[in-house]
Design an enzyme around this catalytic site. Structure first.
Site, PDB file in Angstrom:
ATOM      1  N   MET A  34     -61.365  -5.700  12.940  1.00 29.89           N
ATOM      2  CA  MET A  34     -61.273  -4.853  11.613  1.00 29.89           C
ATOM      3  C   MET A  34     -62.517  -3.560  12.690  1.00 29.89           C
ATOM      4  O   MET A  34     -62.995  -2.860  12.672  1.00 29.89           O
ATOM      5  CB  MET A  34     -63.093  -5.442  11.260  1.00 29.89           C
ATOM      6  CG  MET A  34     -62.616  -6.293  10.807  1.00 29.89           C
ATOM      7  SD  MET A  34     -64.518  -6.574   9.323  1.00 29.89           S
ATOM      8  CE  MET A  34     -65.056  -7.396  10.008  1.00 29.89           C
ATOM      9  N   HIS A  41     -60.125  -8.083  21.893  1.00 27.20           N
ATOM     10  CA  HIS A  41     -58.707  -7.764  20.622  1.00 27.20           C
ATOM     11  C   HIS A  41     -57.566  -7.810  21.431  1.00 27.20           C
ATOM     12  O   HIS A  41     -56.596  -7.606  21.297  1.00 27.20           O
ATOM     13  CB  HIS A  41     -58.952  -7.066  20.360  1.00 27.20           C
ATOM     14  CG  HIS A  41     -60.396  -7.022  18.935  1.00 27.20           C
ATOM     15  ND1 HIS A  41     -61.329  -6.027  18.903  1.00 27.20           N
ATOM     16  CD2 HIS A  41     -60.679  -7.117  17.776  1.00 27.20           C
ATOM     17  CE1 HIS A  41     -62.178  -6.019  17.655  1.00 27.20           C
ATOM     18  NE2 HIS A  41     -61.739  -7.167  17.305  1.00 27.20           N
ATOM     19  N   GLN A  65     -65.314  -9.089   2.737  1.00 30.12           N
ATOM     20  CA  GLN A  65     -66.027 -10.140   3.307  1.00 30.12           C
ATOM     21  C   GLN A  65     -67.541  -9.543   3.322  1.00 30.12           C
ATOM     22  O   GLN A  65     -68.044 -10.694   4.685  1.00 30.12           O
ATOM     23  CB  GLN A  65     -64.854 -10.659   4.596  1.00 30.12           C
ATOM     24  CG  GLN A  65     -64.777  -9.523   5.746  1.00 30.12           C
ATOM     25  CD  GLN A  65     -64.113  -9.598   6.617  1.00 30.12           C
ATOM     26  OE1 GLN A  65     -62.879 -10.008   5.954  1.00 30.12           O
ATOM     27  NE2 GLN A  65     -63.890  -9.829   7.839  1.00 30.12           N
ATOM     28  N   GLN A 156     -62.181 -18.989  11.058  1.00 31.81           N
ATOM     29  CA  GLN A 156     -61.724 -18.658  10.233  1.00 31.81           C
ATOM     30  C   GLN A 156     -60.846 -19.314  10.572  1.00 31.81           C
ATOM     31  O   GLN A 156     -59.479 -19.110   9.517  1.00 31.81           O
ATOM     32  CB  GLN A 156     -61.949 -17.122  10.871  1.00 31.81           C
ATOM     33  CG  GLN A 156     -61.163 -16.080  10.083  1.00 31.81           C
ATOM     34  CD  GLN A 156     -61.319 -14.764  10.735  1.00 31.81           C
ATOM     35  OE1 GLN A 156     -61.955 -13.797  10.028  1.00 31.81           O
ATOM     36  NE2 GLN A 156     -60.775 -14.054  11.913  1.00 31.81           N
ATOM     37  N   SER A 189     -67.864  -7.107  18.071  1.00 32.35           N
ATOM     38  CA  SER A 189     -67.641  -5.620  17.855  1.00 32.35           C
ATOM     39  C   SER A 189     -69.529  -5.564  17.534  1.00 32.35           C
ATOM     40  O   SER A 189     -70.171  -4.693  17.763  1.00 32.35           O
ATOM     41  CB  SER A 189     -66.844  -5.652  16.431  1.00 32.35           C
ATOM     42  OG  SER A 189     -65.839  -5.527  16.891  1.00 32.35           O
TER      43      SER A 189
END
Ligand code: AMP
Length: 280
Positions: A34, A41, A65, A156, A189
């Site tokens: 995202m 990341h 989401q 997830q 984040s």
């Protein structure tokens, strides 16, 4: 610099151009994100690169989401900095807008059962349908050979693994370890939301989970979960959604540590919700 594309048609032709080389077919890896990229990341991109020739990074803050009361509008959007951080590590960056992913009249949702039950779903009931739908769409658009997801979002990762198996998507899902700050706080984040004082509280989460693992290994899993929940409150977390020790793959409740297990937690400091997990 990566080739930046914003439509699925452009993504498909950019991938096709990379795939077909004079010396055979190149392998493609995908890292869905995202954005607001951090070293965690980037570590996924490095992991992907170890398994393929070219990496596609997607950057899309997926509205499906987020619940209406969540931080969709406030979520950091830093595309220029993200591209600079990726440098040459990604061959293609796919940065679609919401209309590209959810065209007028969009009416499809993918619901995964099994590992999506409980934990995050108890607090974010629509979350995994939003994730599964967008991940399926990204994987069908790119048809990568592999895709890398972080253990940071452990439930997830299990949901995506189940999704890909159940739909027989031709992509191998690879889990990558959580990158942490020097004090053990999992990079996220959302850490950008924390004030200096909140940042100190946040750093206790990983320590409390490590203590809970030691207690769980002495036998009583429920007592270890409860002790960790009250330790989080004492440390300054405003609310604790859960601390749970589960089967590492199915995420079902277990009574004893007989198979690989995972401790997972979610707690809030002010408005910021943090999650973390570790192998038990
Ligand atoms: P996000 O942009 O938060 O949706 O995350 C995109 C991907 O990066 C997901 O697969 C996350 O699990 C992964 N990720 C997020 N934080 C970390 C971290 N600290 N270490 C490794 N992977 C991470």
């Amino acid at each position: 610099m990566a080739h930046i594309v914003s439509t699925i048609a452009e993504l498909r032709s950019a991938i096709a151009a990379l795939k077909h080389t004079s010396v055979g077919r190149a392998r493609i890896g995908m890292v869905p994100t995202m954005g607001a990229l951090h070293d965690g990341h980037v570590s996924l991109v490095t992991e992907a690169k170890a398994h393929c020739d070219h990496v596609v990074v997607s950057i899309f803050v997926n509205p499906a989401q987020f619940a209406p009361h969540e931080d969709f509008d406030a979520y950091p959007r830093t595309l220029d900095a993200d591209l600079a951080r990726l440098g040459d590590a990604a061959a293609i960056v796919f940065a679609p807008n919401a209309r590209e992913m959810y065209p007028e009249g969009f009416a499809t949702g993918i619901t995964v059962g099994g590992p999506s039950a409980g934990l995050e779903t108890d607090f974010r009931p629509h979350f995994f349908t939003g994730v599964a739908t967008v991940v399926a769409k990204l994987l069908i658009a790119a048809l990568p050979d592999i895709a890398v997801f972080g253990e940071k979002d452990y439930q997830q990762l299990q949901v995506v693994t189940r999704l890909v198996r159940d739909l027989a998507l031709p992509t191998r899902i690879i889990g990558a370890p959580t990158l942490r700050e020097a004090d053990g706080l999992a990079m996220s984040s959302r850490n950008a939301y924390l004030s200096a004082d909140e940042r100190k509280v946040a750093a206790t989460l990983n320590v409390i989970l490590k203590n809970a693992i030691l207690q769980a290994r002495r036998g009583d899993l429920r007592a270890a979960e409860m002790a960790a929940e009250s330790a989080l409150t004492t440390a300054g977390f405003d609310s604790v959604d859960y601390v749970a020790i589960r089967d590492a793959e199915s995420l079902s409740v277990i009574a004893a540590l007989e198979r690989p297990a995972r401790i997972l937690a979610a707690a809030k400091i002010g408005k910021t919700r943090l999650i973390d997990n570790m192998a038990v």
